[in-house]
Enzyme design. Structure first.
Site, PDB file in Angstrom:
ATOM      1  N   ASN A 209      50.874  38.400  54.273  1.00 16.03           N
ATOM      2  CA  ASN A 209      51.004  37.544  55.456  1.00 16.03           C
ATOM      3  C   ASN A 209      51.075  36.106  54.957  1.00 16.03           C
ATOM      4  OD1 ASN A 209      50.815  36.148  57.838  1.00 16.03           O
ATOM      5  ND2 ASN A 209      48.696  36.735  58.284  1.00 16.03           N
TER       6      ASN A 209
ATOM      7  N   LYS B 295      51.720  33.514  56.596  1.00 18.77           N
ATOM      8  CA  LYS B 295      51.294  32.551  57.628  1.00 18.77           C
ATOM      9  C   LYS B 295      52.286  31.380  57.696  1.00 18.77           C
ATOM     10  CE  LYS B 295      46.624  34.031  56.683  1.00 18.77           C
ATOM     11  NZ  LYS B 295      45.197  33.808  56.794  1.00 18.77           N
TER      12      LYS B 295
ATOM     13  N   HIS C  42      46.601  39.273  65.074  1.00 19.00           N
ATOM     14  CA  HIS C  42      45.897  38.621  63.959  1.00 19.00           C
ATOM     15  C   HIS C  42      44.796  37.709  64.516  1.00 19.00           C
ATOM     16  CE1 HIS C  42      45.076  36.120  60.472  1.00 19.00           C
ATOM     17  NE2 HIS C  42      45.595  37.091  59.757  1.00 19.00           N
TER      18      HIS C  42
ATOM     19  N   GLU D 100      43.905  34.847  63.805  1.00 18.17           N
ATOM     20  CA  GLU D 100      44.316  33.454  64.048  1.00 18.17           C
ATOM     21  C   GLU D 100      45.085  33.335  65.368  1.00 18.17           C
ATOM     22  OE1 GLU D 100      46.184  32.880  60.232  1.00 18.17           O
ATOM     23  OE2 GLU D 100      44.219  33.070  59.282  1.00 18.17           O
TER      24      GLU D 100
ATOM     25  N   GLU E  42      40.490  43.688  59.629  1.00 16.45           N
ATOM     26  CA  GLU E  42      40.313  42.382  58.997  1.00 16.45           C
ATOM     27  C   GLU E  42      39.058  41.705  59.538  1.00 16.45           C
ATOM     28  OE1 GLU E  42      44.212  40.808  57.328  1.00 16.45           O
ATOM     29  OE2 GLU E  42      44.141  40.149  59.392  1.00 16.45           O
TER      30      GLU E  42
ATOM     31  N   GLY F  42      40.444  34.348  54.494  1.00 16.70           N
ATOM     32  CA  GLY F  42      40.639  33.000  53.964  1.00 16.70           C
ATOM     33  C   GLY F  42      39.352  32.337  53.501  1.00 16.70           C
TER      34      GLY F  42
ATOM     35  N   SER G  48      40.549  38.305  52.043  1.00 14.57           N
ATOM     36  CA  SER G  48      40.332  37.828  50.673  1.00 14.57           C
ATOM     37  C   SER G  48      40.565  38.897  49.601  1.00 14.57           C
ATOM     38  CB  SER G  48      38.925  37.220  50.529  1.00 14.57           C
ATOM     39  OG  SER G  48      38.776  36.116  51.412  1.00 14.57           O
TER      40      SER G  48
HETATM   41  C1  PEP Z   1      45.070  37.491  56.575  1.00 16.17           C
HETATM   42  O1  PEP Z   1      45.328  36.402  57.040  1.00 16.17           O
HETATM   43  O2  PEP Z   1      45.504  38.503  57.136  1.00 16.17           O
HETATM   44  C2  PEP Z   1      44.245  37.555  55.371  1.00 16.17           C
HETATM   45  C3  PEP Z   1      43.736  38.716  55.056  1.00 16.17           C
HETATM   46  O3  PEP Z   1      44.067  36.392  54.669  1.00 16.17           O
HETATM   47  P1  PEP Z   1      43.333  36.232  53.239  1.00 16.17           P
HETATM   48  O4  PEP Z   1      43.818  37.337  52.347  1.00 16.17           O
HETATM   49  O5  PEP Z   1      43.748  34.876  52.758  1.00 16.17           O
HETATM   50  O6  PEP Z   1      41.862  36.340  53.496  1.00 16.17           O
END
Ligand code: PEP
Length: 250
Positions: A9, A11, A95, A97, A167, A173, A213
């Protein structure tokens, strides 16, 4: 049928020039992958990255969002039929966000999931609890509610096309990762829910990704858990150097 997948992703990162180089670099370095690999790219890059992946089996493209109406006066939005006509394979929906900054809830996300499926696009449905929910021990309850509201109205044929990404919001993040056992416990819970609602054959085949992460250093251990079918990867999907070892860990 293999359940495995590694999805990036990106973003709101990468210019079209950078995105093209990134997708080409990943494909060149990872070769024919042993898992499905998905690039979740900014809207302006969808057709370009689709063209980059076209001759490379195993690579797919995802939009990061989609509007729930078919068409009309929704300035700045993209519809499912536009994505489908552009040959886009997947759409990331729900997601954290989008939930946090754009007030998306599971009722809206359910509408988007159904629209995507009607257009022939596979949703990557994201769910996951916030830190305070995890600390209070209510994570299974919250994720159950998300899954029920967004996915339980689907038919058996429809749910087969859906990828679920667990998630935990506290791991996105932040550099903090759920432990492999925390991921496994939630993934097993989600698979049990799918089993109860749609039956064991569908549950055995549904792809459940972990996101939060994931990096080269922890991917193998997390992906080694029996109900973790791969990852949805944010930050570490933005470089060839980090993303390719994650693909190879699956
Ligand atoms: C995400 O935004 O779906 C995500 C898992 O981000 P990150 O790997 O940076 O934690």
């Amino acid at each position: 049928m293999s359940r495995t997948m590694v999805a990036g992703n990106w973003k709101m990162n990468t210019t079209p020039t950078e995105g093209k180089a990134l997708a080409e670099g990943v494909i060149a370095a990872a070769g024919t992958p042993s898992t499905k690999v998905v690039f979740g790219v900014p809207a302006i890059q969808l057709m370009q990255v689709k063209a980059v992946t076209a001759a490379s089996p195993g690579y797919f493209v995802a939009a990061q969002n989609m509007h729930h109406e078919d068409k009309g006066a929704y300035t700045g939005e993209l519809s499912a039929s536009m994505l489908a006509d552009a040959g886009i394979d997947y759409v990331i929906l729900g997601h954290s966000e989008r939930r946090e900054y754009f007030n998306e809830d599971d009722s809206l996300i359910n509408t988007k999931v159904l629209k995507a499926l009607a257009a022939g696009i596979k949703p990557i449905y994201c769910c996951g609890e916030k830190l305070n929910v995890r600390e209070a021990g209510n994570h299974e309850m919250v994720v159950s509610k998300q899954i029920e509201e967004a996915l339980f109205s689907l038919s058996r044929d429809q749910i087969k096309e859906v990828v679920i990404a667990y998630e935990p919001v506290w791991a996105i993040g932040t550099g903090v990762t759920a432990s492999p056992q925390q991921a496994q416990d939630m993934h097993a819970h989600i698979r049990r829910m799918i089993d109860n609602q749609f039956g064991s054959e569908i549950a055995a085949n549904v792809t459940i990704l972990y996101g939060g992460s994931v990096k080269p250093a922890n991917a193998e251990e997390i992906f080694g858990m029996p109900d973790v079918d791969g990852g949805l990867v944010g930050g570490a999907s933005l470089s060839v150097e980090n993303f390719v070892p994650i693909i190879k860990a699956r």
